[in-house]
Design an enzyme around this catalytic site. Structure first.
Site, PDB file in Angstrom:
ATOM      1  N   GLN A 164       0.804  -1.226   0.000  1.00  0.00           N
ATOM      2  CA  GLN A 164       0.000   0.000   0.000  1.00  0.00           C
ATOM      3  C   GLN A 164       0.840   1.281   0.000  1.00  0.00           C
ATOM      4  O   GLN A 164       0.506   2.240  -0.694  1.00  0.00           O
ATOM      5  CB  GLN A 164      -0.922  -0.014   1.212  1.00  0.00           C
ATOM      6  N   GLU A 206      -3.170   9.263  -1.567  1.00  0.00           N
ATOM      7  CA  GLU A 206      -2.468  10.061  -0.558  1.00  0.00           C
ATOM      8  C   GLU A 206      -1.386  10.932  -1.176  1.00  0.00           C
ATOM      9  O   GLU A 206      -0.506  11.437  -0.475  1.00  0.00           O
ATOM     10  CB  GLU A 206      -1.880   9.148   0.529  1.00  0.00           C
ATOM     11  N   ASP A 243       4.271   0.151   4.174  1.00  0.00           N
ATOM     12  CA  ASP A 243       3.022  -0.313   4.782  1.00  0.00           C
ATOM     13  C   ASP A 243       2.471  -1.376   3.841  1.00  0.00           C
ATOM     14  O   ASP A 243       1.947  -1.061   2.777  1.00  0.00           O
ATOM     15  CB  ASP A 243       2.026   0.833   4.963  1.00  0.00           C
ATOM     16  N   GLU A 286       4.998  -1.903   8.219  1.00  0.00           N
ATOM     17  CA  GLU A 286       3.695  -1.860   8.871  1.00  0.00           C
ATOM     18  C   GLU A 286       2.802  -2.989   8.335  1.00  0.00           C
ATOM     19  O   GLU A 286       2.825  -3.282   7.136  1.00  0.00           O
ATOM     20  CB  GLU A 286       3.066  -0.495   8.566  1.00  0.00           C
ATOM     21  N   ASP A 313      -1.046  -1.754  12.533  1.00  0.00           N
ATOM     22  CA  ASP A 313      -2.124  -0.797  12.219  1.00  0.00           C
ATOM     23  C   ASP A 313      -3.458  -1.538  12.337  1.00  0.00           C
ATOM     24  O   ASP A 313      -4.076  -1.533  13.405  1.00  0.00           O
ATOM     25  CB  ASP A 313      -1.894  -0.214  10.823  1.00  0.00           C
ATOM     26  N   LYS A 338      -4.200   6.063  15.236  1.00  0.00           N
ATOM     27  CA  LYS A 338      -5.179   6.765  14.391  1.00  0.00           C
ATOM     28  C   LYS A 338      -6.403   7.047  15.245  1.00  0.00           C
ATOM     29  O   LYS A 338      -7.156   6.124  15.589  1.00  0.00           O
ATOM     30  CB  LYS A 338      -5.595   5.865  13.229  1.00  0.00           C
ATOM     31  N   ARG A 367      -5.427   9.348   7.854  1.00  0.00           N
ATOM     32  CA  ARG A 367      -6.124   8.342   7.060  1.00  0.00           C
ATOM     33  C   ARG A 367      -5.982   8.701   5.578  1.00  0.00           C
ATOM     34  O   ARG A 367      -5.581   9.803   5.242  1.00  0.00           O
ATOM     35  CB  ARG A 367      -7.614   8.286   7.424  1.00  0.00           C
ATOM     36  N   SER A 368      -6.380   7.774   4.729  1.00  0.00           N
ATOM     37  CA  SER A 368      -6.289   8.076   3.292  1.00  0.00           C
ATOM     38  C   SER A 368      -7.319   9.126   2.873  1.00  0.00           C
ATOM     39  O   SER A 368      -7.096   9.877   1.935  1.00  0.00           O
ATOM     40  CB  SER A 368      -6.437   6.801   2.472  1.00  0.00           C
ATOM     41  N   LYS A 389       2.907  10.059  10.331  1.00  0.00           N
ATOM     42  CA  LYS A 389       2.686   9.533   8.975  1.00  0.00           C
ATOM     43  C   LYS A 389       1.406  10.153   8.440  1.00  0.00           C
ATOM     44  O   LYS A 389       0.342   9.912   8.996  1.00  0.00           O
ATOM     45  CB  LYS A 389       2.565   8.007   9.074  1.00  0.00           C
TER      46      LYS A 389
HETATM   47  P1  PGA Z   1      -6.292   4.006   5.377  1.00  0.00           P
HETATM   48  O1  PGA Z   1      -4.759   3.813   5.060  1.00  0.00           O
HETATM   49  O2  PGA Z   1      -6.491   5.338   5.975  1.00  0.00           O
HETATM   50  O3  PGA Z   1      -6.962   3.838   4.030  1.00  0.00           O
HETATM   51  O4  PGA Z   1      -6.679   2.901   6.331  1.00  0.00           O
HETATM   52  C1  PGA Z   1      -3.737   4.253   5.911  1.00  0.00           C
HETATM   53  C2  PGA Z   1      -2.939   3.108   6.488  1.00  0.00           C
HETATM   54  O5  PGA Z   1      -3.235   1.913   6.229  1.00  0.00           O
HETATM   55  O6  PGA Z   1      -1.990   3.343   7.228  1.00  0.00           O
HETATM   56 ZN    ZN Z   2      -1.593   0.965   7.500  1.00  0.00          ZN
END
Ligand code: PGA
Ligand code: ZN
Length: 429
Positions: A164, A206, A243, A286, A313, A338, A367-368, A389
């Site tokens: 990702q 992102e 990640d 991650e 995560d 988060k 977050r994304s 991050k």
């Molecule tokens: P997400 O991605 O906000 O889409 O969950 C961020 C991450 O996985 O760290």
């Molecule tokens: Zn993540």
């Protein structure tokens, strides 16, 4: 009435970086100040996260938040009126009791988090302090090591590649500002290399370059070349963080790497990643395994955790109890933090407190789906977490956070300390 007594709580629908609805809360206090905050939204979410309440149905693809906004108006506002915004713990306890579920599914964690963060902003405004200082006092002087995405992938790029995030950290930078300088050069060099290769195709969710690669490893090779092209020593000055977000393609101990047309079991997946760690200057990984694979997490951490940061995560979902359980079984050595995975600041903070208790490092994360909201930067500095991050080095929902950290570093002046490479988590033997 005290100056920090809450006089009104407003909820409104605003829009995020993916053009989807999200929740903003605004809290006014008796003393005349107010605070405001917006909830973010993930795309690759862990199953243990608090619920991001959406309307469903056809409007805006089912992503509308009128129920969450109504929860603020009808349930939260009347309950919080008169409460002290400076007493975050009492306020969050009220939100938790009002919701009454394990997962915030009644009011929505998007509603409760926006309110929880808005209260923190209002309390800081009442104290005449920036939020980070109101949270951490005079001790809040640690600027985080930024983890910055260069190529996006996974759920943020139509699953073009399995991994990702391909990110960089600058462990040898002398300041937060210098880490951004270095990253800006690497991001630019990566874009230039993609252009030369004829594969430059815009950016992912992102802000990282679109991952037009035939294998995951091609992205790693390109990233090392970009670091070198920008004039830095790979590993020493600028190192790689990944990640893997393995819950997206792994379940029940089977991992399906679409791009490589391979299916691996847990042991195979661990060996595959260890091969990458041997070949590339990787200092942080991650979610290397899926959220349902705690044994895999423990085995991977036993194998590499003394020299690589292993981040949970989806595996830990910013949950204090899960952090303690992971530490007991030796899984991961770092928690991603988060706030919307839990839905209140108090619960999010508890995950960080648990991490410190068990010797884990932390990374405050966006977050994304994001907005101009910069609360998380203040959490990172205010709580002294050491890493941050927020996605890539493009698009203003990302840059707003990096720029806010620059302002904080400048305001702290000579008292600012940059976390650097020492912030990276390592397992103790
Ligand atoms: P997400 O991605 O906000 O889409 O969950 C961020 C991450 O996985 O760290
Ligand atoms: Zn993540």
């Amino acid at each position: 009435m005290s100056a920090t007594a809450i006089t009104s709580v407003l909820g409104r629908r605003v829009w995020d970086s993916r053009g989807r609805p999200t929740v903003e809360a605004e809290i006014a206090l008796a003393g005349g100040v107010s605070g405001r905050a917006i909830a973010p939204a993930g795309a690759s979410t862990g199953s243990g996260e608090a619920v991001d309440l959406r309307d469903g149905g056809s409007a805006f693809g089912g992503y509308d938040v009128t129920r969450a906004v109504a929860a603020i108006r009808d349930a939260i506002a009347p309950a919080l009126r008169g409460m002290d915004a400076a007493d975050q713990a009492a306020l969050d306890a009220r939100l938790i009791a009002l919701d009454g579920t394990e997962s915030k599914s009644r009011l929505g964690a998007n509603a409760t988090l926006a309110v929880s963060m808005a209260a923190a902003h209002a309390a800081a405004a009442a104290a005449g302090q920036p939020l980070y200082r109101n949270l951490g006092g005079e001790a809040a002087t640690l600027l985080p090591l930024p983890q910055i995405q260069i190529f996006g992938g996974g759920a943020h790029a139509g699953r073009r590649v399995d991994v990702q995030d391909f990110l960089v950290v600058c462990p040898a930078a002398a300041s937060f500002a210098e880490a951004l300088d270095w990253t800006a050069e690497v991001y630019r060099a990566a874009g230039a290399l993609m252009r030369q290769a004829g594969t430059l195709g815009g950016v992912a969710d992102e802000g990282g370059w679109w991952p037009a690669f035939r294998t995951n490893e091609q992205a790693l090779e390109m990233l090392v070349r970009a670091i070198e092209q920008a004039g830095f020593a790979p590993g020493r000055q600028v190192a790689i963080a990944l990640d893997v977000a393995a819950s997206e393609f792994g379940r029940g101990g089977r991992y399906r790497l679409g791009l490589e047309e391979r299916e691996l079991d847990t042991t195979g997946m661990i060996e595959f990643l260890i091969g990458w760690i041997r070949a590339y200057p990787i200092v942080s990984i991650e979610d290397p395994l899926a959220e349902d694979d705690p044994e895999g997490f423990a085995a991977f951490t036993r194998a590499v955790g003394d020299r690589v940061q292993v981040v949970g995560d989806d595996f830990l979902v910013s949950d204090a109890a899960r952090v303690r359980a992971a530490a007991a079984s030796g899984g991961a050595n770092t928690v991603l933090i988060k706030p919307n995975q839990r839905g209140t600041l108090t619960e999010t903070r508890a995950a960080w407190d648990a991490a410190r208790e068990v010797g884990y490092a932390g990374i405050v994360s966006a977050r994304s789906g994001e907005t101009e909201d910069v609360t998380i930067v203040h959490l990172a500095v205010g709580w002294g977490v050491g890493q941050l991050k927020v996605g890539s080095f493009a698009r203003s929902e990302r840059m707003a956070k990096w720029n806010e950290a620059l302002r904080i570093e400048e305001a702290l002046g000579p008292r600012a300390r940059f976390a650097g490479g020492t912030a990276l988590g390592r397992s103790r033997r």
